[in-house]
Design a protein around this motif. Structure first.
Motif, PDB file in Angstrom:
ATOM      1  N   GLY A  62     -52.143   6.851  -6.855  1.00 23.49           N
ATOM      2  CA  GLY A  62     -51.591   6.773  -5.512  1.00 23.49           C
ATOM      3  C   GLY A  62     -50.836   8.025  -5.090  1.00 23.49           C
ATOM      4  N   HIS A  81     -42.980   2.135  -5.545  1.00 22.89           N
ATOM      5  CA  HIS A  81     -43.031   1.344  -6.782  1.00 22.89           C
ATOM      6  C   HIS A  81     -41.854   1.652  -7.703  1.00 22.89           C
ATOM      7  CE1 HIS A  81     -47.154   0.417  -5.540  1.00 22.89           C
ATOM      8  NE2 HIS A  81     -47.128  -0.557  -6.438  1.00 22.89           N
ATOM      9  N   ALA A  84     -55.119  -0.269  -9.047  1.00 23.97           N
ATOM     10  CA  ALA A  84     -55.743  -1.429  -8.415  1.00 23.97           C
ATOM     11  C   ALA A  84     -55.578  -1.415  -6.904  1.00 23.97           C
ATOM     12  CB  ALA A  84     -55.162  -2.716  -8.993  1.00 23.97           C
ATOM     13  N   ASP A  85     -54.600  -0.674  -6.394  1.00 25.79           N
ATOM     14  CA  ASP A  85     -54.346  -0.620  -4.948  1.00 25.79           C
ATOM     15  C   ASP A  85     -53.791   0.755  -4.587  1.00 25.79           C
ATOM     16  OD1 ASP A  85     -54.047  -1.416  -2.301  1.00 25.79           O
ATOM     17  OD2 ASP A  85     -52.040  -2.211  -2.648  1.00 25.79           O
ATOM     18  N   HIS A  96     -54.014   2.734  -2.193  1.00 28.03           N
ATOM     19  CA  HIS A  96     -53.609   3.021  -0.816  1.00 28.03           C
ATOM     20  C   HIS A  96     -52.470   2.133  -0.348  1.00 28.03           C
ATOM     21  CE1 HIS A  96     -57.076   5.614  -0.643  1.00 28.03           C
ATOM     22  NE2 HIS A  96     -57.865   4.595  -0.959  1.00 28.03           N
ATOM     23  N   GLY A  97     -51.996   1.271  -1.242  1.00 27.29           N
ATOM     24  CA  GLY A  97     -50.840   0.437  -0.885  1.00 27.29           C
ATOM     25  C   GLY A  97     -51.136  -0.634   0.145  1.00 27.29           C
ATOM     26  N   ILE A  98     -52.412  -1.030   0.262  1.00 24.72           N
ATOM     27  CA  ILE A  98     -52.770  -2.012   1.292  1.00 24.72           C
ATOM     28  C   ILE A  98     -52.131  -3.368   1.004  1.00 24.72           C
ATOM     29  CG2 ILE A  98     -54.691  -3.277   2.308  1.00 24.72           C
ATOM     30  CD1 ILE A  98     -56.435  -0.805   1.776  1.00 24.72           C
ATOM     31  N   ASP A  99     -52.197  -3.795  -0.269  1.00 26.14           N
ATOM     32  CA  ASP A  99     -51.677  -5.121  -0.624  1.00 26.14           C
ATOM     33  C   ASP A  99     -50.160  -5.151  -0.770  1.00 26.14           C
ATOM     34  OD1 ASP A  99     -54.243  -6.075  -0.649  1.00 26.14           O
ATOM     35  OD2 ASP A  99     -54.519  -5.687  -2.785  1.00 26.14           O
ATOM     36  N   THR A 100     -49.545  -4.010  -1.086  1.00 27.24           N
ATOM     37  CA  THR A 100     -48.131  -3.996  -1.402  1.00 27.24           C
ATOM     38  C   THR A 100     -47.243  -3.945  -0.156  1.00 27.24           C
ATOM     39  OG1 THR A 100     -48.097  -1.578  -1.591  1.00 27.24           O
ATOM     40  CG2 THR A 100     -48.570  -2.842  -3.588  1.00 27.24           C
TER      41      THR A 100
END
Length: 286
Positions: free
Chosen positions: A132, A140, A275-276, A278-282
């Motif tokens: 990321g 994070h 796993a993410d 681009h930070g879409i889920d976070t």
């Protein structure tokens, strides 16, 4: 399987199984070879027969017992699977190997911890290349909801977390065994500290003290995170410097786990971001 294990656990029955592995034998002969009374031998053989590991038939006036190899092979296969599970992991680096490495480190640190300040100046360095951006990695490192996803070693979970990402901000980290679902087991660890430097997307520094069972600090960890974009801006290089001061004699158990435990936490961080990336889920956790 339980009945078989129970049957084989008795030394007298194990002796009978060993004798029957050589050849089928009568009750009387087995009693003589085992040095036991015949009624006791008969009871042991009946237990083994109920467990499925021996079979019997009457031949004339004698009852002859024979071993059934199949259940023993099944048991051996089950034990092999258990051993393989304990050793599983990349290049033998599973939980059992990690436990053994920690035990070796623990023994060495306990021998060294003879007086206060024994570990002062000890430092550990870690580096991870993360998928990321520095901004995502920063989140994070500094947001409690995201910290909780990775800020413990394997087999532990965060049970309380406060992280105030400002100079002078308070830090509280408490963790429990990952399988302690209802919180009835003792707390695995607790640490308290304060944030010392905040440069979003670039640098974060804090000091954190794990607490001993009596609530006094075991030592003070000075932790510095430096972030920079990877070449080509495809991710983030994260450098971590972990330095110890104020070490007490009772801090050996904590210090022995730093290299393994903190390394596992950073590996989890790398996996979470990969796993993410681009930070879409976070972003919904803010």
């Amino acid at each position: 399987m339980d009945a078989l294990l129970t049957a084989l656990a008795d030394p007298a029955r194990w002796r009978l199984v060993s004798l029957l592995a050589e050849r089928p034998r009568s009750v009387g002969v087995l009693a003589q070879l085992a040095g036991a009374r015949q009624p006791q031998t008969t009871k042991h053989l009946q237990t083994l027969e109920r467990a499925g590991v021996v079979t019997s038939e009457r031949t004339g006036q004698r009852r002859v017992y024979a071993l059934r190899p199949g259940p023993l092979r099944d048991l051996a296969a089950a034990l092999t699977r258990l051993a393989d599970t304990a050793e599983q992991g990349p290049e033998g680096g599973g939980p059992l190997a990690t436990h053994a490495r920690h035990a070796l480190s623990l023994g060495a640190e306990r021998l060294a911890a003879q007086q206060p300040g024994w570990a002062d100046g000890r430092s550990f360095r870690f580096r991870r290349s993360l998928a990321g951006s520095p901004e995502l990695v920063w989140r994070h490192l500094s947001e409690a909801a995201l910290l909780a996803r990775w800020w413990t070693p394997d087999d532990l979970r965060v049970s309380e977390l406060v992280f105030e990402a400002r100079v002078g901000g308070r830090i509280v980290q408490e963790y429990r065994d990952a399988e302690d679902a209802d919180g009835s087991d003792v707390v695995a660890g607790r640490a308290e500290g304060v944030v010392e430097e905040v440069r979003p997307g670039e640098r974060l520094a804090y000091r954190l003290s794990p607490l001993l069972p009596g609530a006094g600090p075991a030592f003070t960890a000075h932790v510095d995170y430096d972030l920079r974009p990877t070449e080509g801006d495809t991710g983030t290089d994260l450098d971590v410097h972990f330095r110890i001061t104020d070490s007490t004699v009772d801090s050996a158990d904590f210090i022995a786990g730093i290299e393994i435990g903190f390394g596992q936490s950073l590996d989890t961080l790398a996996a979470v971001i990969a796993a993410d990336p681009h930070g879409i889920d976070t972003r919904s956790t803010k």
